[in-house]
Design a protein around this motif. Structure first.
Motif, PDB file in Angstrom:
ATOM      1  N   VAL A  51       8.677   7.419 -25.425  1.00  0.00           N
ATOM      2  CA  VAL A  51       9.468   6.355 -24.799  1.00  0.00           C
ATOM      3  C   VAL A  51      10.949   6.511 -25.168  1.00  0.00           C
ATOM      4  O   VAL A  51      11.828   6.372 -24.310  1.00  0.00           O
ATOM      5  CB  VAL A  51       8.913   4.970 -25.219  1.00  0.00           C
ATOM      6  CG1 VAL A  51       9.924   3.864 -24.945  1.00  0.00           C
ATOM      7  CG2 VAL A  51       7.605   4.695 -24.484  1.00  0.00           C
ATOM      8  N   ARG A  52      11.218   6.820 -26.427  1.00  0.00           N
ATOM      9  CA  ARG A  52      12.623   7.031 -26.835  1.00  0.00           C
ATOM     10  C   ARG A  52      13.221   8.224 -26.092  1.00  0.00           C
ATOM     11  O   ARG A  52      14.389   8.204 -25.705  1.00  0.00           O
ATOM     12  CB  ARG A  52      12.717   7.282 -28.347  1.00  0.00           C
ATOM     13  CG  ARG A  52      12.639   6.015 -29.188  1.00  0.00           C
ATOM     14  CD  ARG A  52      13.109   6.270 -30.625  1.00  0.00           C
ATOM     15  NE  ARG A  52      12.345   7.313 -31.313  1.00  0.00           N
ATOM     16  CZ  ARG A  52      11.193   7.094 -31.988  1.00  0.00           C
ATOM     17  NH1 ARG A  52      10.680   5.873 -32.052  1.00  0.00           N
ATOM     18  NH2 ARG A  52      10.575   8.087 -32.589  1.00  0.00           N
ATOM     19  N   ARG A  53      12.430   9.265 -25.875  1.00  0.00           N
ATOM     20  CA  ARG A  53      12.945  10.444 -25.163  1.00  0.00           C
ATOM     21  C   ARG A  53      13.243  10.111 -23.694  1.00  0.00           C
ATOM     22  O   ARG A  53      14.202  10.620 -23.126  1.00  0.00           O
ATOM     23  CB  ARG A  53      11.960  11.620 -25.270  1.00  0.00           C
ATOM     24  CG  ARG A  53      11.919  12.200 -26.681  1.00  0.00           C
ATOM     25  CD  ARG A  53      11.049  13.431 -26.789  1.00  0.00           C
ATOM     26  NE  ARG A  53      11.644  14.628 -26.204  1.00  0.00           N
ATOM     27  CZ  ARG A  53      12.609  15.357 -26.777  1.00  0.00           C
ATOM     28  NH1 ARG A  53      13.097  15.002 -27.943  1.00  0.00           N
ATOM     29  NH2 ARG A  53      13.080  16.428 -26.180  1.00  0.00           N
ATOM     30  N   ILE A  54      12.406   9.258 -23.111  1.00  0.00           N
ATOM     31  CA  ILE A  54      12.658   8.848 -21.716  1.00  0.00           C
ATOM     32  C   ILE A  54      13.917   7.984 -21.656  1.00  0.00           C
ATOM     33  O   ILE A  54      14.836   8.245 -20.882  1.00  0.00           O
ATOM     34  CB  ILE A  54      11.453   8.060 -21.146  1.00  0.00           C
ATOM     35  CG1 ILE A  54      10.214   8.949 -21.061  1.00  0.00           C
ATOM     36  CG2 ILE A  54      11.795   7.465 -19.778  1.00  0.00           C
ATOM     37  CD1 ILE A  54       8.913   8.179 -20.812  1.00  0.00           C
ATOM     38  N   GLN A  55      13.959   6.940 -22.493  1.00  0.00           N
ATOM     39  CA  GLN A  55      15.069   5.985 -22.426  1.00  0.00           C
ATOM     40  C   GLN A  55      16.388   6.611 -22.861  1.00  0.00           C
ATOM     41  O   GLN A  55      17.454   6.210 -22.392  1.00  0.00           O
ATOM     42  CB  GLN A  55      14.755   4.737 -23.275  1.00  0.00           C
ATOM     43  CG  GLN A  55      13.530   3.942 -22.805  1.00  0.00           C
ATOM     44  CD  GLN A  55      13.645   3.436 -21.374  1.00  0.00           C
ATOM     45  OE1 GLN A  55      14.724   3.086 -20.906  1.00  0.00           O
ATOM     46  NE2 GLN A  55      12.520   3.391 -20.665  1.00  0.00           N
ATOM     47  N   GLY A  56      16.312   7.592 -23.763  1.00  0.00           N
ATOM     48  CA  GLY A  56      17.524   8.224 -24.265  1.00  0.00           C
ATOM     49  C   GLY A  56      17.980   9.420 -23.442  1.00  0.00           C
ATOM     50  O   GLY A  56      18.997  10.044 -23.748  1.00  0.00           O
ATOM     51  N   ALA A  57      17.241   9.724 -22.386  1.00  0.00           N
ATOM     52  CA  ALA A  57      17.548  10.921 -21.597  1.00  0.00           C
ATOM     53  C   ALA A  57      18.868  10.793 -20.848  1.00  0.00           C
ATOM     54  O   ALA A  57      19.598  11.763 -20.664  1.00  0.00           O
ATOM     55  CB  ALA A  57      16.413  11.213 -20.616  1.00  0.00           C
ATOM     56  N   MET A  58      19.163   9.575 -20.404  1.00  0.00           N
ATOM     57  CA  MET A  58      20.359   9.358 -19.592  1.00  0.00           C
ATOM     58  C   MET A  58      20.646   7.861 -19.493  1.00  0.00           C
ATOM     59  O   MET A  58      19.783   7.042 -19.793  1.00  0.00           O
ATOM     60  CB  MET A  58      20.177   9.954 -18.192  1.00  0.00           C
ATOM     61  CG  MET A  58      19.051   9.312 -17.406  1.00  0.00           C
ATOM     62  SD  MET A  58      18.437  10.288 -16.001  1.00  0.00           S
ATOM     63  CE  MET A  58      19.916  10.646 -15.085  1.00  0.00           C
ATOM     64  N   GLU A  59      21.839   7.506 -19.066  1.00  0.00           N
ATOM     65  CA  GLU A  59      22.183   6.102 -18.824  1.00  0.00           C
ATOM     66  C   GLU A  59      21.538   5.625 -17.517  1.00  0.00           C
ATOM     67  O   GLU A  59      21.292   6.422 -16.609  1.00  0.00           O
ATOM     68  CB  GLU A  59      23.707   5.944 -18.712  1.00  0.00           C
ATOM     69  CG  GLU A  59      24.435   6.054 -20.043  1.00  0.00           C
ATOM     70  CD  GLU A  59      24.006   4.984 -21.029  1.00  0.00           C
ATOM     71  OE1 GLU A  59      23.986   3.806 -20.657  1.00  0.00           O
ATOM     72  OE2 GLU A  59      23.667   5.341 -22.180  1.00  0.00           O
TER      73      GLU A  59
END
Ligand code: MG
Length: 365
Positions: A86-94
């Protein structure tokens, strides 16, 4: 269970009747479907709606965000590491909340499949049945009254009336529907940003003085006009709900602290998926604020995820506006959530329980 591939497709489903709001008219669902494949053969499904006027997401931006930015960060990840993924998804881009939502939904689907349980149980459990309202599109008064009567005959006990086009006509629309269905259905109004703050107060006071009982007024003013939203909330008796004004948890905290609205409308396409929707529900619960769960023009893939969440958070998500599937001419999904007009029920299949999707065209790149 390791992620091996992320595939995209396009799903097109005609609507029974055109969906008309103050912002747009839609006659076909055209959503991006995400399938996430694993080394165990399990497949997770997600869906993104392209609602450019609300989230800024388009088919092209969703495809590009997932294909080029989000998906490459997930290959090789273990589904058991949900929080890390989830962190990798949310942190992938704005921003790009609809793209993130589709991927997160598919990941949560897999995560629950990993443990062999329906998603709502993994989110804390609950009574696996919810009741949704149905949207009455903005139109001529006679058409809106006829649509309202037909919805009540189909068993809907709550109607969400789209207004916000013309203040005088809007008041007449609501009065006519109220008179036609009086006592047989609860009425929610959604102005979709169509009024000024002063128009909203005038309209609601006129309706309240005329004895028209309304459950709530949704997003009367422009999304960014939080001061205007508070102006309305402070001056009318009917509870005011924020929709387009709030996307993520930080905005919800701000809105609640300002007392700018009484109710929060959670939509997975605004929150970027399930993780932030859970946060919003928990924040609202801390402050004793109720939530609605809503959807964009979505089918029973992403709406299934919203249903599972609504069940698990039913203490705070007290209002359900998940009529996307019932607006569709057919249900493209053979799956674990049964959409039967106003009644939505969930079976025991693991994850979202999706077995097959009809009319889904893979996007080959
Ligand atoms: Mg709305």
């Amino acid at each position: 269970m390791k992620i091996t591939e992320v595939r995209l497709g396009m799903l097109r489903v005609p609507l029974k009747t055109p969906f008309k709001t103050a912002l747009r008219t839609v006659d076909t669902v055209e959503d991006i479907v995400v399938s996430i494949h694993t080394d165990t053969g399990h497949v997770g499904y997600g869906e993104a709606a392209a609602t450019a006027v609300i989230t800024g997401d388009t088919h092209g931006s969703i495809i590009e965000a997932i294909d080029k930015v989000i998906a490459p960060r997930l290959i090789g990840e273990e589904v058991v590491d949900l929080n890390r993924i989830v962190r990798r998804i949310q942190g992938a881009m704005e921003r790009n909340t609809s793209a993130k939502a589709a991927v997160e939904i598919a990941i949560y689907d897999l995560w629950a499949q990993l443990y062999g349980a329906p998603l709502y149980r993994m989110l804390g459990g609950g009574e696996p049945v919810v009741s949704t309202d149905i949207t009455i599109s903005v139109d001529h008064i006679d058409k809106m009254v006829a649509d309202s009567m037909s919805a009540v005959d189909r068993g809907f006990e709550t109607l969400k009336i789209k207004i916000g086009k013309d203040i005088g006509l809007d008041i007449e629309r609501v009065k006519a529907i109220h008179a036609a269905v009086e006592g047989r259905a609860l009425l929610r109004l959604d102005a979709n940003q169509g009024w000024t703050p002063k128009q909203a107060v005038y309209a609601m006071r006129t309706l309240e003085d005329a004895g028209v009982q309304l459950e709530l007024l949704e997003q009367p003013v422009h999304a960014r006009d939080i001061a205007g939203l508070k102006y309305v909330t402070d001056r009318v008796h009917t509870p005011v709900m924020a929709d387009e004004s709030v996307f993520g948890p930080a905005e919800v905290i701000d809105l609640i602290k300002k007392r700018a609205a009484d109710i929060i409308n959670i939509k997975l396409m605004k929150t970027g998926g399930i993780s932030n929707a859970i946060r919003i529900a928990d924040i609202a619960s801390v402050y004793g604020v109720e939530c609605m769960i809503g959807c964009m023009i979505e089918t029973s893939i992403s709406v299934a995820a919203a249903v599972h969440l609504a069940i698990a958070k039913s203490d705070v998500i007290t209002k359900v506006d998940l009529d996307g599937p019932s607006l569709c001419a057919f249900d493209p999904v053979d799956g674990g959530v049964i959409f039967n007009e106003s009644e939505i029920s969930v079976g025991e299949a693991p994850g979202l329980g999706i077995r097959a999707i009809r009319g889904y065209q893979p996007l080959v790149r």
